[in-house]
Design a protein around this motif. Structure first.
Motif, PDB file in Angstrom:
ATOM      1  N   GLY A  78     -25.726   2.531   4.101  1.00 52.78           N
ATOM      2  CA  GLY A  78     -26.547   1.975   5.380  1.00 52.78           C
ATOM      3  C   GLY A  78     -25.449   1.519   6.206  1.00 52.78           C
ATOM      4  O   GLY A  78     -26.015   0.553   7.279  1.00 52.78           O
ATOM      5  N   PHE A  79     -24.183   1.336   5.994  1.00 53.02           N
ATOM      6  CA  PHE A  79     -23.477   0.487   7.117  1.00 53.02           C
ATOM      7  C   PHE A  79     -22.775   1.436   8.121  1.00 53.02           C
ATOM      8  O   PHE A  79     -22.157   2.499   7.716  1.00 53.02           O
ATOM      9  CB  PHE A  79     -22.347  -0.171   6.182  1.00 53.02           C
ATOM     10  CG  PHE A  79     -23.194  -1.539   5.678  1.00 53.02           C
ATOM     11  CD1 PHE A  79     -22.956  -2.853   6.168  1.00 53.02           C
ATOM     12  CD2 PHE A  79     -23.891  -1.339   4.456  1.00 53.02           C
ATOM     13  CE1 PHE A  79     -23.635  -3.772   5.832  1.00 53.02           C
ATOM     14  CE2 PHE A  79     -24.479  -2.392   4.095  1.00 53.02           C
ATOM     15  CZ  PHE A  79     -24.344  -3.868   4.537  1.00 53.02           C
ATOM     16  N   VAL A  80     -22.229   0.998   9.057  1.00 55.82           N
ATOM     17  CA  VAL A  80     -21.394   1.712  10.261  1.00 55.82           C
ATOM     18  C   VAL A  80     -20.093   0.791  10.663  1.00 55.82           C
ATOM     19  O   VAL A  80     -20.474  -0.432  10.736  1.00 55.82           O
ATOM     20  CB  VAL A  80     -22.399   1.691  11.506  1.00 55.82           C
ATOM     21  CG1 VAL A  80     -21.701   2.477  12.703  1.00 55.82           C
ATOM     22  CG2 VAL A  80     -23.735   2.350  11.181  1.00 55.82           C
ATOM     23  N   ASP A  81     -19.109   1.287  10.535  1.00 54.60           N
ATOM     24  CA  ASP A  81     -18.051   0.737  10.805  1.00 54.60           C
ATOM     25  C   ASP A  81     -18.081   0.301  12.378  1.00 54.60           C
ATOM     26  O   ASP A  81     -17.886   1.208  13.119  1.00 54.60           O
ATOM     27  CB  ASP A  81     -16.891   1.294  10.446  1.00 54.60           C
ATOM     28  CG  ASP A  81     -15.420   0.616  10.655  1.00 54.60           C
ATOM     29  OD1 ASP A  81     -15.464  -0.571  11.670  1.00 54.60           O
ATOM     30  OD2 ASP A  81     -14.583   0.767  10.093  1.00 54.60           O
TER      31      ASP A  81
END
Lengths: 182, 423
Positions: free
Chosen positions: A174-177
Motif C-alpha cells: 500500500g505504500f509508494v516511495d
C-alpha cells in the motif's frame, strides 16, 4: 629565535597536532581530523536495536501469541486496552480497514507495511512508561500477540526472526516511495 | 502634515509596498507596547525618569524586558498514557525577523526530553562501512564546523486545517510547529568519510538516545549533501529540548527526520522502516495508497500579523507581515491578498531570503473597517507556488494531515476581529 628553540617549537606543534588527531592520511594532500574510535559490530549487540525487514538486527529468540497474552496483560493492557482497542487515538493497535467507506482506521493490522517494524518499535519504545524492560523473547511473544489480535498469525505460530520477516502484511503493497531519489 | 496619496496595489486596501518607507504604519506586535507618542500628537516631550538615574548592573544571563510581553511556547497538557510525548509551539505572531529565540523554538518529543550527560553520550557509525566508529561529544567538538540558517517545520504543522472544522486559533496554535535558527555542526559527510561508506549503502538509519530511541532513515544522497551533525543552535550548545548534546539536522526536510539526541547512524542498503516512517509521517491518499518518505517541506507562507484572535482597533493603515519558507530552496516572491485571493499585490522582503530559511515579508494595508480576508502566497526558487486549500484537498483528501502547505486565510470582520476562515 635560535635554531634549537625553533626545532623545539615545531616539535611541540607536531605533538599537539598528533594528540588532537590532525593527521594527513597517506596519499591525501590536506590534513584531516580523525577522532572516531574504531569499534567492532559485536561491541554493539546490546546497543544497535535496528531490526530491519531483511532480518538484519533481529536477535535470537522466539515466541507465540499464546505466550504473549500474559506479557501483554502485564505490560501493555493499561494503555492499549483489551484486544488492542486502545484508550486514545494513538493507542489503537488492532483492527481497521484501509478500504472502508469512512475515514479508515490505520493500525498495525490495517496499515503497517512491514512486520519487522512491530518488533523493532516494541523493543525500542514500549511499554511507553518503561521502555526496554522486556527480554527479546518477551518482545517476540508480544509481537506475536499483536499480530494475532490483527488476525495475521495463529495463536501457536512461532514468531522468530525468520518467520516474522516472512510475513506479508495486509497493507504491504500500500505504500509508494515518494522520495523521488530512488 | 501633508496628505499622503496612498497608491493602491490590489483590492480591499492593499497599498504599494514603497509606502513602507513612509510614516504612519501600525503594526500589531507583542502585547503591552504602549503608545507614548502617536496617541497624543500635541504632547510636550520630557526627559523620562529612567534617563535620570543609573540602571541595573550587567547580568550573567539576559532576560526580556518586563514590558516586552510574556512570550511563551504553547505546550500541550501532560498525558500519563503518553509520558513525555507531545509538542510545544512557537508564538509566531509575536516574533519579528526570521530567527527564533532558542527558548521559543518549537518542540516535538515522542518520549520526553532525556537529561543527557555528554560525558556518557556516544555517537556510533556502523553498518555498511569499512570501519565502525564511536565518537565522544568531546571529540565531535574538535572537528571543523559549518553554520547554516534553516527553518525546521514539523510535517504535522497546520494539519488540523486540512480536515476543516472549527479551527479557531492563533498563528501559534495553528502553525507554531515552525521555527528557524542558525545551526552549527560537523557535516555528516565528514564523519561518514572517516568511517568509509561501502558503495552498496543507500540509506543512513539515524537513532536518538531518548526513551523511544526514535529512528528515521535518511537517503545517502541527502546525508552526503547538506546534513549536519549539529552541536550549536544560535551560537549556544543545542538545548535539551532540541537534542542536546547532538542532533541530526536535515535542511528543508520534515522536522522528525532531524533526529535529536543522535546516538547512532547505521549505513544500510534499504530503509530501516522505523515506526515513525511507516505508521506515522506517511500520507494516505484518496485512493488509499500511502506516500512514504515525503521529505522536503513544500513552499509555504503565513501572515503572522494581523492574524488569528487579534483585533484591529480602528480603521486605518496597518503593516501586514509574515514568514515564508520552502524546503526546495529560497523564497523568490510573496504576494498578499486582502480580498480572499481575488487580487494580489507583491510584498516586500525584509532581507534577502536564504536557502531553506524563513524569509520575512511585509506590505502596507489600509483597512476600511469592512470585512476582509487576508492571505499570503509564496513562490520559491524551484518554481513551486503555494497552493490554495482546495487544491491540496483535491489532490490529497483528508485521510492524512501531514505536509499541509496550503494558503492560510485570516478573516477580518467589520468589528476588526480576526479568525481562521476557509475560503
Amino acid at each position: 629565535m635560535s635554531m634549537s628553540r625553533r626545532t623545539a617549537a615545531w616539535g611541540r606543534i607536531l605533538a599537539l597536532l598528533l594528540c588532537a588527531g590532525w593527521l594527513a592520511p597517506a596519499g591525501s594532500q590536506e590534513a584531516r581530523i580523525q577522532l572516531g574510535t574504531p569499534i567492532d559490530e559485536d561491541q554493539l549487540s546490546g546497543f544497535d536495536l535496528i531490526a530491519a525487514p531483511d532480518g538484519s538486527g533481529m536477535p535470537p529468540g522466539a515466541g507465540t501469541a499464546r505466550q504473549g497474552r500474559s506479557v501483554y496483560e502485564l505490560n501493555c493492557l493499561r494503555c492499549h486496552a483489551v484486544n488492542g482497542e486502545g484508550v486514545s487515538g494513538n493507542t489503537v493497535i488492532a483492527g481497521g480497514d484501509m478500504r472502508s467507506e469512512e475515514l479508515p482506521l490505520r493500525t498495525v493490522g490495517s496499515y503497517w507495511p512491514h512486520a519487522s517494524t512491530l518488533f523493532d518499535f516494541i523493543r525500542r519504545a514500549m511499554p511507553a512508561d518503561a521502555p526496554k524492560t522486556l527480554s527479546d523473547d518477551e518482545v517476540y511473544q508480544v509481537t506475536a500477540y499483536v499480530l494475532f489480535l490483527n488476525g495475521i498469525v495463529g495463536e501457536d505460530e512461532s514468531i522468530n526472526s525468520e518467520t516474522l520477516t516472512a510475513i506479508a502484511m495486509p497493507n504491504g503493497d500500500g505504500f509508494v516511495d515518494h522520495s523521488h531519489l530512488h | 502634515m501633508k496628505e499622503l496619496q496612498w497608491e493602491k496595489a490590489a483590492g480591499n486596501g492593499l497599498l504599494n509596498r514603497r509606502h513602507l518607507l513612509q510614516l504612519g504604519l501600525t503594526g500589531l506586535g507583542a502585547a503591552g507596547a504602549s503608545a507614548a507618542f502617536g496617541q497624543d500628537a500635541g504632547a510636550i516631550l520630557q526627559i523620562p525618569e529612567w534617563s535620570r538615574m543609573p540602571g541595573a548592573n550587567a547580568s550573567a544571563y539576559g532576560e526580556r524586558s518586563r514590558y516586552a510581553g510574556d512570550l511563551q511556547r504553547m505546550a500541550g497538557t501532560p498525558d500519563p498514557i503518553y509520558p513525555g510525548g507531545g509538542s510545544s509551539r512557537t508564538p509566531l505572531q509575536f516574533l519579528q525577523g526570521t530567527i527564533t529565540p532558542n527558548a521559543l523554538h518549537f518542540e516535538r518529543h515522542h518520549a520526553g526530553i532525556p537529561d543527557i550527560d555528554p560525558a556518557g553520550h556516544t555517537l556510533v557509525i556502523n553498518g555498511l562501512v569499512r570501519q565502525p566508529l564511536a565518537f565522544s561529544y568531546e571529540n565531535l567538538l574538535k572537528y571543523p564546523m559549518v553554520s547554516r540558517i534553516n527553518f525546521l517545520e514539523c510535517s504535522g504543522n497546520s494539519g488540523a486545517l486540512l480536515r476543516g472544522g472549527n479551527a479557531d486559533g492563533t498563528a501559534q496554535s495553528l502553525h507554531g510547529l515552525l521555527s528557524c535558527a542558525e545551526w552549527t555542526g560537523v557535516p555528516l559527510s565528514t564523519l561518514l568519510d572517516e568511517a568509509s561508506v561501502s558503495p552498496e549503502a543507500r540509506w543512513v538509519a539515524a537513532v536518538g538516545a531518548d526513551a523511544a530511541s526514535m529512528g528515521r532513515s535518511v537517503p545517502i544522497e541527502k546525508a552526503l549533501d547538506d546534513v549536519l551533525v549539529a552541536l550549536y543552535q544560535n551560537g549556544e550548545p543545542i538545548r535539551p529540548g532540541q537534542g542536546y548534546p547532538v542532533r541530526l539536522f536535515c535542511p528543508g526536510w520534515e522536522g522528525n527526520i532531524s533526529v535529536k539526541w543522535l546516538t547512532q547512524l547505521k549505513l544500510m542498503r534499504e530503509p530501516a522502516q522505523f515506526r515513525d516512517e511507516t505508521s506515522k509521517y506517511t500520507d494516505t491518499m484518496p485512493d488509499r495508497s500511502s506516500l512514504q518518505f515525503t521529505f522536503p517541506m513544500g513552499v509555504k507562507s503565513l501572515i503572522t500579523s494581523p492574524s488569528g484572535r487579534m483585533n484591529l482597533p480602528r480603521p486605518g493603515i496597518y503593516q501586514v507581515t509574515g514568514v515564508a519558507w520552502s524546503g526546495h530552496g529560497a523564497i523568490r516572491r510573496v504576494e498578499v491578498s486582502a480580498d480572499g485571493g481575488a487580487t494580489w499585490a507583491e510584498a516586500e522582503m525584509q532581507a534577502e531570503p536564504g536557502d531553506k530559511a524563513l524569509a520575512r515579508f511585509t506590505i502596507p494595508w489600509e483597512w476600511s473597517g469592512g470585512p476582509a480576508v487576508l492571505q499570503s502566497r509564496a513562490a520559491d526558487s524551484a518554481g513551486n507556488v503555494q497552493p490554495v486549500r482546495d487544491e491540496v484537498l483535491a489532490a490529497r483528501g483528508t485521510i492524512s494531515f501531514y505536509h499541509n502547505n496550503c494558503i492560510q486565510s485570516w478573516g477580518v470582520d467589520d468589528g476588526g476581529a480576526i479568525s481562521n476562515v476557509y475560503v
